[in-house]
Motif scaffolding. Structure first.
Motif, PDB file in Angstrom:
ATOM      1  N   MET A 283       3.067  -1.660  -5.173  1.00 52.69           N
ATOM      2  CA  MET A 283       3.753  -0.865  -4.161  1.00 52.69           C
ATOM      3  C   MET A 283       2.720  -0.039  -3.405  1.00 52.69           C
ATOM      4  SD  MET A 283       7.017  -1.607  -4.551  1.00 52.69           S
ATOM      5  CE  MET A 283       7.827  -0.274  -3.642  1.00 52.69           C
ATOM      6  N   ILE A 284       2.863   0.043  -2.086  1.00 49.61           N
ATOM      7  CA  ILE A 284       1.989   0.890  -1.289  1.00 49.61           C
ATOM      8  C   ILE A 284       2.854   1.831  -0.463  1.00 49.61           C
ATOM      9  CG2 ILE A 284       0.127  -0.815  -1.209  1.00 49.61           C
ATOM     10  CD1 ILE A 284       0.988  -1.504   1.619  1.00 49.61           C
ATOM     11  N   TYR A 285       2.287   2.991  -0.149  1.00 42.39           N
ATOM     12  CA  TYR A 285       3.041   4.003   0.586  1.00 42.39           C
ATOM     13  C   TYR A 285       3.086   3.724   2.082  1.00 42.39           C
ATOM     14  CZ  TYR A 285       3.018   6.891  -3.626  1.00 42.39           C
ATOM     15  OH  TYR A 285       3.211   7.371  -4.901  1.00 42.39           O
ATOM     16  N   LYS A 286       2.018   3.125   2.589  1.00 41.68           N
ATOM     17  CA  LYS A 286       1.932   2.898   4.026  1.00 41.68           C
ATOM     18  C   LYS A 286       1.743   1.420   4.298  1.00 41.68           C
ATOM     19  CE  LYS A 286      -0.186   7.410   4.976  1.00 41.68           C
ATOM     20  NZ  LYS A 286      -1.374   8.104   5.556  1.00 41.68           N
ATOM     21  N   TYR A 287       2.427   0.956   5.337  1.00 39.65           N
ATOM     22  CA  TYR A 287       2.298  -0.448   5.717  1.00 39.65           C
ATOM     23  C   TYR A 287       1.046  -0.584   6.577  1.00 39.65           C
ATOM     24  CZ  TYR A 287       3.479  -5.120   7.312  1.00 39.65           C
ATOM     25  OH  TYR A 287       3.462  -6.470   7.571  1.00 39.65           O
ATOM     26  N   THR A 288      -0.038  -0.959   5.930  1.00 40.25           N
ATOM     27  CA  THR A 288      -1.325  -1.014   6.629  1.00 40.25           C
ATOM     28  C   THR A 288      -1.887  -2.425   6.684  1.00 40.25           C
ATOM     29  OG1 THR A 288      -2.453  -0.513   4.551  1.00 40.25           O
ATOM     30  CG2 THR A 288      -1.913   1.354   5.990  1.00 40.25           C
ATOM     31  N   ILE A 289      -1.089  -3.414   6.325  1.00 37.61           N
ATOM     32  CA  ILE A 289      -1.596  -4.778   6.319  1.00 37.61           C
ATOM     33  C   ILE A 289      -0.738  -5.677   7.189  1.00 37.61           C
ATOM     34  CG2 ILE A 289      -2.455  -4.464   3.966  1.00 37.61           C
ATOM     35  CD1 ILE A 289      -0.186  -6.346   3.064  1.00 37.61           C
ATOM     36  N   ASP A 290      -1.342  -6.700   7.687  1.00 34.80           N
ATOM     37  CA  ASP A 290      -0.660  -7.759   8.421  1.00 34.80           C
ATOM     38  C   ASP A 290      -0.727  -9.004   7.543  1.00 34.80           C
ATOM     39  OD1 ASP A 290       0.062  -9.896  10.051  1.00 34.80           O
ATOM     40  OD2 ASP A 290      -0.768  -8.965  11.861  1.00 34.80           O
ATOM     41  N   THR A 291       0.407  -9.423   7.005  1.00 34.88           N
ATOM     42  CA  THR A 291       0.395 -10.537   6.056  1.00 34.88           C
ATOM     43  C   THR A 291      -0.171 -11.807   6.674  1.00 34.88           C
ATOM     44  OG1 THR A 291       2.723 -10.948   6.618  1.00 34.88           O
ATOM     45  CG2 THR A 291       2.276  -9.675   4.619  1.00 34.88           C
ATOM     46  N   ASP A 292       0.027 -11.998   7.985  1.00 40.23           N
ATOM     47  CA  ASP A 292      -0.548 -13.180   8.631  1.00 40.23           C
ATOM     48  C   ASP A 292      -2.073 -13.154   8.559  1.00 40.23           C
ATOM     49  OD1 ASP A 292       1.915 -14.238   9.299  1.00 40.23           O
ATOM     50  OD2 ASP A 292       1.992 -13.205  11.229  1.00 40.23           O
ATOM     51  N   VAL A 293      -2.644 -11.959   8.701  1.00 42.41           N
ATOM     52  CA  VAL A 293      -4.095 -11.812   8.592  1.00 42.41           C
ATOM     53  C   VAL A 293      -4.531 -11.997   7.140  1.00 42.41           C
ATOM     54  CG1 VAL A 293      -6.029 -10.220   8.843  1.00 42.41           C
ATOM     55  CG2 VAL A 293      -4.246 -10.310  10.602  1.00 42.41           C
ATOM     56  N   VAL A 294      -3.781 -11.378   6.215  1.00 37.66           N
ATOM     57  CA  VAL A 294      -4.119 -11.463   4.791  1.00 37.66           C
ATOM     58  C   VAL A 294      -4.136 -12.916   4.326  1.00 37.66           C
ATOM     59  CG1 VAL A 294      -3.300 -10.919   2.462  1.00 37.66           C
ATOM     60  CG2 VAL A 294      -3.305  -9.155   4.234  1.00 37.66           C
ATOM     61  N   HIS A 295      -3.196 -13.708   4.807  1.00 41.62           N
ATOM     62  CA  HIS A 295      -3.102 -15.103   4.373  1.00 41.62           C
ATOM     63  C   HIS A 295      -4.385 -15.889   4.655  1.00 41.62           C
ATOM     64  CE1 HIS A 295       1.591 -14.994   4.603  1.00 41.62           C
ATOM     65  NE2 HIS A 295       1.104 -14.383   3.530  1.00 41.62           N
ATOM     66  N   HIS A 296      -5.137 -15.471   5.631  1.00 44.36           N
ATOM     67  CA  HIS A 296      -6.346 -16.203   6.012  1.00 44.36           C
ATOM     68  C   HIS A 296      -7.617 -15.617   5.398  1.00 44.36           C
ATOM     69  CE1 HIS A 296      -3.487 -17.504   9.157  1.00 44.36           C
ATOM     70  NE2 HIS A 296      -4.207 -18.620   9.161  1.00 44.36           N
ATOM     71  N   LEU A 297      -7.480 -14.555   4.614  1.00 41.31           N
ATOM     72  CA  LEU A 297      -8.661 -13.936   4.004  1.00 41.31           C
ATOM     73  C   LEU A 297      -9.161 -14.717   2.797  1.00 41.31           C
ATOM     74  CD1 LEU A 297      -7.633 -10.154   4.146  1.00 41.31           C
ATOM     75  CD2 LEU A 297      -9.263 -11.356   5.632  1.00 41.31           C
TER      76      LEU A 297
END
Length: 323
Positions: A283-297
């Motif tokens: 769980m995170i407090y702030k939405y600071t990620i873009d899952t589309d970007v994460v998927h390509h990491l």
């Protein structure tokens, strides 16, 4: 078959007996068939792979259990009131689960030659601490090849590594439900050189500087629940020792402010180049990620998802195929 051409139960072949007995509990077998005749008793004595779950202290003294005691290979003791049971009666048990082990039962584990042949061992929390060193003795025995055939082990009480530990080369799967620090993690890897699967339910170490260690080249599956504030440096400290890791499950409690998936991906590429499966739950407090970007990491990040729950953001993967 008797003189009248009628087949009686006791005339059936042994294979039929065994097929019938497979559908009955040991208590039903004892009360129905023991003493019927010598042949049936002989067949009953030849049954192997017998399983038993003890729920009460009364059942521990059941004559049916004593009759089949030497034939049991799987035993589970559930009720915390069964302290009088003598584990040494079960000379052929290979799988043992004690939900509330007493000091007496732990002592029997340490002293019985028959119980040294265990292949599976699961121990709940040892609540009687009148002999405070009993769990230390157990862990020293366990992680020094005191159970040379042990393949899978689950413990609640946290091991306290000592210089007296040696190695347990046959242990392949280990689950620890109690709090584990980085030093304990290192000691476990050293003591279990052929470990393939490790599950830690409460990793609490705050240190990000690991002590001296040697790489563990057999661990393939690692599942960790971090119960203190976690950082990527902490994760790096854990992974630098397991370069052959193939599957990683990471759970973080409590919620964190954010997670740098770019840095995490770099750690995974460097420390675990053979990784083919990554699961997470945090769980995170702030939405600071873009899952589309994460998927390509990282190739293993393709299953990462994010949902909003109660003002926080749940980062998770599909865990239908857990470690």
């Amino acid at each position: 078959m008797n003189d009248n051409g009628i087949t009686r139960f006791e005339d059936l072949p042994n294979e039929i007996f065994r097929n019938i007995f497979d559908y009955l509990t040991i208590r039903e077998l004892y009360r129905t068939f023991v003493g019927l005749n010598i042949r049936v008793d002989t067949v009953l004595r030849s049954i192997d792979h017998v399983s038993l779950t003890l729920w009460s202290s009364e059942s521990a003294n059941d004559p049916a259990i004593m009759f089949f005691a030497s034939q049991l290979n799987r035993l589970m003791v559930v009720n915390d009131g069964i302290e009088t049971i003598d584990l040494t009666h079960f000379s052929n048990v290979r799988s043992l689960k004690l939900k509330y082990p007493s000091n007496k039962q732990i002592s029997q584990l340490l002293q019985s030659e028959q119980l040294s042949y265990l292949e599976f061992l699961s121990l709940g929390f040892v609540r009687d601490l009148s002999e405070s060193s009993i769990t230390d003795k157990l862990h020293r025995h366990l992680f020094s090849n005191g159970f040379p055939f042990l393949y899978t082990c689950t413990l609640v009480n946290t091991p306290n590594p000592t210089p007296n530990w040696s190695i347990s080369p046959n242990l392949r799967s280990l689950t620890l439900l109690g709090p584990v620090t980085l030093s304990i993690y290192n000691a476990l890897l050293d003591s279990c050189p052929n470990l393939i699967r490790l599950i830690l339910h409460a990793f609490i170490d705050k240190s990000i500087v690991p002590p001296a260690f040697s790489s563990h080249h057999f661990l393939r599956n690692l599942s960790i629940q971090i119960t203190k504030r976690s950082t990527n440096k902490m994760i790096d400290s854990l992974l630098m020792q397991v370069p052959k890791l193939q599957r990683l499950h990471l759970k973080m409690l409590p919620p964190v402010s954010s997670i740098d998936f770019s840095q995490l991906a770099s750690i995974l590429f460097e420390r675990t180049p053979r990784l083919c499966r990554f699961d997470c739950d945090m769980m995170i407090y702030k939405y600071t990620i873009d899952t589309d970007v994460v998927h390509h990491l990282h190739p293993c990040f393709m299953r990462i998802q994010c949902n909003s729950e109660y003002g926080r953001f749940h980062i998770f993967t599909d865990n239908n195929d857990k470690l």
